[in-house]
Design an enzyme around this catalytic site. Structure first.
Site, PDB file in Angstrom:
ATOM      1  N   THR A   1       0.832  -1.207   0.000  1.00 40.81           N
ATOM      2  CA  THR A   1       0.000   0.000   0.000  1.00 40.81           C
ATOM      3  C   THR A   1       0.869   1.260   0.000  1.00 40.81           C
ATOM      4  OG1 THR A   1      -1.680  -1.206   1.226  1.00 40.81           O
ATOM      5  CG2 THR A   1      -1.831   1.194   1.254  1.00 40.81           C
TER       6      THR A   1
ATOM      7  N   HIS B   1       2.098   1.855  -3.469  1.00 40.89           N
ATOM      8  CA  HIS B   1       1.099   2.499  -4.331  1.00 40.89           C
ATOM      9  C   HIS B   1       1.124   4.009  -4.114  1.00 40.89           C
ATOM     10  CE1 HIS B   1      -0.844  -1.089  -5.901  1.00 40.89           C
ATOM     11  NE2 HIS B   1      -0.977  -1.583  -4.686  1.00 40.89           N
TER      12      HIS B   1
END
Lengths: 346, 346, 346, 346
Positions: free
Chosen positions: C44, C47
């Protein structure tokens, strides 16, 4: 097949048994005949050998004893599908009816009408044994006969242990007879974080540690409730595998299971058992699961995997091995308490 | 809030209780104050009223009794989030610690450190009651207070009954006190094919039939094992809900559960209980589940749904209703055995 | 606590991040302040660092990144119970509301209103982090910080893997990113008979074997369906852990799961996924379970046990370690594909 | 038995079928011969009648069609145990091999080698049908033949619906063909709090309400996601029974299942299905369960109980009844969409 064979036969209403020549069993169209390669002695056989009350009430003589076996099919009945001469097999000792509610809903081990090999009909302590085709298990060829014949009792341990959530959990095994010892191995293979082994027999506690117990506790010299509660930070264990058949053992065990914990009962108790159900079961929200036999065939698949992969190593539990001619020594080893499993080979 | 209120108080080490004026409880920042709209008498309250051994050992006087309640929040502590004055609520009587293993794994009803409303701290038989915000349940507005206060005992029945697989199954309810009667309603709502109600009290067996029992059996006049085995074609029942607190009741019940069947134990037994564990649990492969309290908050959601939808109609079980001033009549009705639930309103 | 601290901050709508001085967070009465001892980079975070579409749509800048952490409490809010300065803790990154249906029924990881640390509010790539007391996990003191900070991603693997029946089963792990690698370790600890690891990256397949995979298969050079079907005697595997996020990977996986088998889905797919539902799911009777986050707190207990006991050894997966000043190297290692977990320490 | 009988035979590679005289089947020693008393038309039969792609690829002509049946045994093979001439029976249409992993672990409905009655060998739309003894189900004598023949499709509905936790839950049934309609009845019997029926066919939605749906929604005139989210207070439903075989239906359904909810898939989709797996399954933590056939014999016991007790009343779903001579009218009624189940009697 015609002819004579040797067999260990219970032929009197008293302790003991005899090795004698008997007829090779004649199969029906639904049976196979198996040449016996290896067998092992179960506690049930010992009850019969010692001719205790249970045996006296249950057994019809003469009877060839034994039900734990591995061998090769040498004859196949005319109505049997899917099995051939030469297949390497073991036998599920419960011959289930196949038609009752339990049999038809995946619970054949709880069949209302089952008959037991070596108890209700002639067993495996012999050169040959007759078995219903519906009771056959195909052994993995990588398993030697002396391991394959143990799939029955290891299966009891697998059924009991894997009926519980084991991975990352704390597990206490109460009673380190052969099935308790196997259960320790299964719990270790399934990833229990900590396994407590409890017995009063130091010989067995030593085997327990070899099977994977993290702590072995002599219940004769310690207050097991105190020891386990302290060792678990006063949480108690997640799972109790009660295999002692001892009323005090069970009562103590219930005390050290944590609230919401689980208990598998795979023991026969010589008498009725007194429990503090309110405090030890109801208020604690425990679940008690009675375990008998092995699931057909789910347990056998699991047992076969555990033994073939080496995740459970039964060699520590096999403490004695005899030819059938020396069966008396085998039963004496069982009676001594200083034994694990005893193998008999024809 | 300051001032006086009426309350039913246990203030002596003997049977009975008194209605008296006491201070309205002062809330902490984590509490709310609730105006009591309706309450009901639990068996636990009756133990305290009758001052039996359990009560004498457990209860510290003076204590305002009662824990089954519905009412309205009238004051909210400074650290309470999510609750407002005017909210219509009931209370989960177990004040769980929130920090133990059980609380942190969805088993707060089995908290190792819980305290009970009306047992360990002042209860609901009063104009007002103080409750920890963490114990509040938001009532559906469609439920009248005299139904909403029953969510606690109906919740016991829901927790016990829906811990089992009920739909299409045969169920025996042993003991038709209020929780047994509610359980019959829950089992009927969940689609049991056949429900047997068992008691020795004809008054209660009549209510059992209104709640949905297909057959009510007077255990004082029938051999319940024979009756049920015959009625089930000698299969036995799938599920036993043991709510009698009676040793013989439980032993008989285990006899008529089918192999592989399930038992929920929601009973307190006055003494230790003797069982034939080998024959009745181990060989039959039964599972016994101890049940206490209600799951927070899974059971409350289910109970709320069953009562709001009308799937369980508790009106047959509410046999008496009194103002708190007439509480002695309420407890006498409970002691008579000729009662279901008794409602007390301020 | 007042003053400045360093933090890795996302402060522009483009790829990259900056290390800068920011104010130490001010806690509310429901928070604690934690001194950060070790952190790790999650996919995450990558990203966000790379500023892909998901990040551009979801993230409000400026934001301190990171959510995988271990550290020590240095300040405790006035309404916090049960936590003290000096406690050694990690953080569950989902701040659940505590009041929705999911939160109140043991499914807080599926809370309808949760906010995520390091995504919706400032995270852990800093000297200090503020966390809600309800999100704290007490670390076992035997776990070093660089292991303890991994409880979040190992927890994903534990949640996914132990949602399945693993002991004695055959398991395929599709995709050997860090969570896939941890899952292999968990499956091995839980007693899988055989574990297949599948990826297109040889670097990761080598780590997979160290974690316990019995066979590593390069999906770029083999027909994985053929390989696995042949290796399982045309049975297929019992369990598929789909962690590739790849449409073809999932479709292939469904082909080699046995009839009645199980699939855990812990992947985010960049686009919609096309499936042959009739043949691959309905007729085969498969069960597909979507997995997100970790169960609070059941998964944390399990994860803590697996790491503390050494049953899962994460050292093979930790391939890089940097000070926060060198965070760019950390993110580059993540982007290279030639990495497992990357540790950042303040 | 020798002689001729009438049968509905698929004998050309094109739409339609013929009623003709054929030989009465000759049984093997493992079969019984059944005199057909009542049958019903399944969607599978309609595929064959209409000769769609599936049928053209799968069916070998000539073939007697049909598999839903009730009748009486008139001849018993020599190796058959437990069945007698005169027994009133139905047939499980999947003839499982009995020897694969699935068959040996209680999952015979997922047998890797099964053959289907009326698809792979001659079926029941005839005066007599031959069936393997292992596929027989003993009908309760209280069930009339026109109900007993429906145990197969009602069993699909029972298997799908009772694979979920239904009591007190909200349930949406997507697609109100016969199995959807039966599922509504089963969900109502099992105590669902609220049942939504969804279809685009008003005729079927009216039957849905008779079967117990609390709200029938025409998906052609409403945004079903909005309607259900609003009606559930934006919680969504607990359980989706997807029986539409429609890609948009499934995608919409996934949107209105609550986080942590469950989906049973009992549909055949004409093409591959595109799903938003990340948002609709992974993040929501849904479980999707593919359902095929009926569990042998657990589902049959449950189905028999639901029909015998009257808990599920199938009379609303039986919309047409014809003699076999008028079978064309039966298939036309099926094709019209304005039908539930169509009964054919010899």
């Amino acid at each position: 097949m015609n002819g004579k064979m040797k067999a260990i036969v219970k032929d009197r209403h008293e302790a003991g048994a005899v090795l004698k020549k008997v007829d090779i069993p004649q199969i029906t169209p639904d049976d196979v005949l198996i040449e016996v390669w290896a067998t092992s002695i179960c506690g049930t056989d010992l009850h019969m050998y010692n001719w205790d009350n249970w045996a006296a009430n249950r057994i019809k003589i003469p009877l060839t004893m034994g039900h734990e076996v591995a061998g090769k099919i040498v004859e196949v009945g005319g109505r049997v599908n899917g099995w051939d001469v030469g297949d390497y097999v073991s036998i599920e000792c419960h011959d289930a009816c196949g038609r009752c509610y339990q049999c038809r809903t995946g619970q054949a081990h709880l069949c209302r009408n089952y008959r037991i090999l070596g108890v209700d009909f002639d067993g495996v302590f012999a050169d040959y044994v007759k078995a219903p085709a519906g009771s056959l298990w195909r052994n993995r060829t990588t398993l030697p006969p002396e391991t394959a014949c143990l799939q029955d009792p290891v299966g009891n341990a697998v059924h009991a242990t894997l009926s519980q959530d084991i991975s990352t959990k704390t597990v206490a095994v109460m009673g380190c007879g052969p099935i308790g010892l196997f259960s320790i191995g299964v719990a270790a293979a399934a990833g229990a974080e900590k396994i407590y082994a409890i017995d009063v027999n130091d010989y067995r506690l030593q085997i327990a540690q070899k099977m994977g117990a993290h702590r072995a506790i002599d219940a004769g010299h310690s207050s097991i409730v105190d020891v386990i509660m302290e060792d678990t930070g006063h949480e108690g264990v997640d799972v109790l595998l009660e295999m002692s058949g001892n009323e005090m053992g069970l009562n103590n065990g219930l005390k050290f299971v944590k609230n919401g914990g689980n208990v598998a009962l795979l023991s026969l108790y010589p008498n009725r058992v007194s429990l503090d159900l309110s405090d030890d079961v109801v208020f604690k929200g425990l679940t008690l699961k009675g375990i008998t036999g092995r699931k057909m065939w789910d347990t056998w698949y699991k047992t076969s995997a555990l033994l073939s992969s080496g995740q459970v190593d039964v060699s520590h539990v096999i403490t004695h091995k005899f030819s059938m001619e020396r069966f008396v020594e085998g039963f004496e080893a069982m009676n001594s308490g200083e034994s694990g499993k005893v193998i008999l080979v024809p």
